[in-house]
Design an enzyme around this catalytic site. Sequence first.
Site, PDB file in Angstrom:
ATOM      1  CE  LYS A   1      -4.025  -2.384   2.908  1.00 43.94           C
ATOM      2  NZ  LYS A   1      -4.888  -2.622   3.331  1.00 43.94           N
TER       3      LYS A   1
ATOM      4  CE1 TYR B   1      -8.973  -3.700   0.375  1.00 44.25           C
ATOM      5  CE2 TYR B   1      -8.361  -1.624  -0.651  1.00 44.25           C
ATOM      6  CZ  TYR B   1      -7.991  -2.874  -0.068  1.00 44.25           C
ATOM      7  OH  TYR B   1      -7.133  -2.769   0.740  1.00 44.25           O
TER       8      TYR B   1
ATOM      9  CG  PHE C   1     -13.412   0.825   7.045  1.00 46.28           C
ATOM     10  CD1 PHE C   1     -12.726   0.817   6.009  1.00 46.28           C
ATOM     11  CD2 PHE C   1     -14.299   0.392   8.307  1.00 46.28           C
ATOM     12  CE1 PHE C   1     -13.002  -1.096   5.782  1.00 46.28           C
ATOM     13  CE2 PHE C   1     -14.278  -1.067   7.792  1.00 46.28           C
ATOM     14  CZ  PHE C   1     -13.698  -2.051   7.075  1.00 46.28           C
TER      15      PHE C   1
ATOM     16  NE  ARG D   1      -6.406 -12.468   5.272  1.00 42.91           N
ATOM     17  CZ  ARG D   1      -6.737 -12.125   4.789  1.00 42.91           C
ATOM     18  NH1 ARG D   1      -6.664 -10.737   3.848  1.00 42.91           N
ATOM     19  NH2 ARG D   1      -8.000 -11.320   5.670  1.00 42.91           N
TER      20      ARG D   1
ATOM     21  CB  THR E   1      -7.368  -6.860   9.913  1.00 41.46           C
ATOM     22  OG1 THR E   1      -7.928  -7.676   8.987  1.00 41.46           O
ATOM     23  CG2 THR E   1      -7.217  -5.370   9.145  1.00 41.46           C
TER      24      THR E   1
ATOM     25  NE  ARG F   1      -1.892  -5.646   7.441  1.00 40.85           N
ATOM     26  CZ  ARG F   1      -3.592  -6.566   6.459  1.00 40.85           C
ATOM     27  NH1 ARG F   1      -4.056  -7.280   7.572  1.00 40.85           N
ATOM     28  NH2 ARG F   1      -3.855  -5.623   5.746  1.00 40.85           N
TER      29      ARG F   1
ATOM     30  CG  ASN G   1      -3.323  -2.666   6.848  1.00 36.23           C
ATOM     31  OD1 ASN G   1      -3.742  -2.033   5.634  1.00 36.23           O
ATOM     32  ND2 ASN G   1      -4.665  -2.849   7.146  1.00 36.23           N
TER      33      ASN G   1
ATOM     34  CG  HIS H   1      -4.701  -6.445  -0.991  1.00 36.01           C
ATOM     35  ND1 HIS H   1      -6.005  -7.060   0.518  1.00 36.01           N
ATOM     36  CD2 HIS H   1      -4.471  -7.225  -1.536  1.00 36.01           C
ATOM     37  CE1 HIS H   1      -6.804  -7.477  -0.466  1.00 36.01           C
ATOM     38  NE2 HIS H   1      -6.080  -7.479  -1.769  1.00 36.01           N
TER      39      HIS H   1
ATOM     40  CD  GLU I   1      -8.070  -8.832  -3.629  1.00 37.39           C
ATOM     41  OE1 GLU I   1      -7.302  -9.808  -3.851  1.00 37.39           O
ATOM     42  OE2 GLU I   1      -9.352  -9.247  -3.220  1.00 37.39           O
TER      43      GLU I   1
HETATM   44  P1  RTP Z   1      -6.586  -6.013   3.154  1.00 37.46           P
HETATM   45  O1  RTP Z   1      -7.785  -6.010   2.882  1.00 37.46           O
HETATM   46  O2  RTP Z   1      -6.515  -4.784   3.165  1.00 37.46           O
HETATM   47  O3  RTP Z   1      -6.139  -6.662   2.688  1.00 37.46           O
HETATM   48  O4  RTP Z   1      -6.895  -6.363   5.077  1.00 37.46           O
HETATM   49  P2  RTP Z   1      -7.583  -7.464   6.057  1.00 37.46           P
HETATM   50  O5  RTP Z   1      -7.869  -8.375   4.468  1.00 37.46           O
HETATM   51  O6  RTP Z   1      -6.535  -7.322   6.531  1.00 37.46           O
HETATM   52  O7  RTP Z   1      -9.305  -6.216   6.410  1.00 37.46           O
HETATM   53  P3  RTP Z   1     -10.611  -6.206   5.195  1.00 37.46           P
HETATM   54  O8  RTP Z   1     -11.486  -6.578   6.572  1.00 37.46           O
HETATM   55  O9  RTP Z   1     -10.509  -6.904   4.277  1.00 37.46           O
HETATM   56  O10 RTP Z   1     -10.332  -4.102   5.394  1.00 37.46           O
HETATM   57  C1  RTP Z   1     -10.000  -3.741   3.759  1.00 37.46           C
HETATM   58  C2  RTP Z   1      -8.918  -3.351   5.043  1.00 37.46           C
HETATM   59  O11 RTP Z   1      -9.608  -1.605   5.605  1.00 37.46           O
HETATM   60  C3  RTP Z   1      -9.061  -1.183   6.640  1.00 37.46           C
HETATM   61  N1  RTP Z   1     -10.258  -1.278   7.933  1.00 37.46           N
HETATM   62  N2  RTP Z   1     -10.527  -0.089   8.290  1.00 37.46           N
HETATM   63  N3  RTP Z   1     -11.181   1.586  10.321  1.00 37.46           N
HETATM   64  C4  RTP Z   1     -11.777  -0.133  10.235  1.00 37.46           C
HETATM   65  O12 RTP Z   1     -12.231  -0.466  11.310  1.00 37.46           O
HETATM   66  C5  RTP Z   1     -11.135  -0.800   9.763  1.00 37.46           C
HETATM   67  N4  RTP Z   1     -11.567  -1.846   9.522  1.00 37.46           N
HETATM   68  C6  RTP Z   1     -10.680  -2.024   8.297  1.00 37.46           C
HETATM   69  C7  RTP Z   1      -7.848  -1.601   6.894  1.00 37.46           C
HETATM   70  O13 RTP Z   1      -6.848  -1.057   6.453  1.00 37.46           O
HETATM   71  C8  RTP Z   1      -8.198  -3.368   5.612  1.00 37.46           C
HETATM   72  O14 RTP Z   1      -6.733  -3.340   5.743  1.00 37.46           O
HETATM   73 MG    MG Z   2      -9.456  -7.887   3.061  1.00 35.82          MG
END
Ligand code: RTP
Ligand code: MG
Length: 138
Positions: A11, A51, A59, A87, A93, A104, A114, A117, A128
């Site tokens: 990112k 996304y 968010f 992962r 996350t 992370r 973070n 992705h 993707e």
């Molecule tokens: P990513 O898709 O970026 O790999 O991250 P992830 O699977 O670990 O988490 P995901 O639930 O898919 O969330 C995507 C991105 O959204 C941001 N986020 N912010 N403010 C919040 O509560 C919140 N929750 C998620 C994070 O940057 C996350 O990587």
């Molecule tokens: Mg994700």
Amino acid sequence: MAIEKTFLMVKPDGVERQVIGDIMDRFERRGFELKGAKLMNVSRELAEKHYAEHSERPFFGELVDFITSGPVFAMVWEGESVISLARIMIGATKPSESQPGTIRGDYAVTVSHNVIHGSDSLASAEREIELWFDGELV
Ligand code: RTP
Ligand code: MG
């Protein structure tokens, strides 16, 4: 157990902090094979498609703002169980749950900035890879 491909993206915060090399080193050392990579600016359209599952979350706007705020480094890696293993290497996350030794856990203290992705399932990886690397893989 299967040979899979996954989509990973350093990112804008990871690119700015110059950790692309460390991240690629981790995946090379683990034994995964690089199939595609590019440094690129991300349009709002691409970020919103990527996304899309989070489009109703509070968010979402900030997430799209962040992903479009500077260049990202998009990659496709291949190998045995690479989707789930990547992962694990990325870490949780929530910063309170990401273990030291994960990407992370070593580099991030906020949920929004973070560093990286990674696709979370076979269906996500296929979607993707097509979205980011349509027909471009070696
Ligand atoms: P990513 O898709 O970026 O790999 O991250 P992830 O699977 O670990 O988490 P995901 O639930 O898919 O969330 C995507 C991105 O959204 C941001 N986020 N912010 N403010 C919040 O509560 C919140 N929750 C998620 C994070 O940057 C996350 O990587
Ligand atoms: Mg994700």
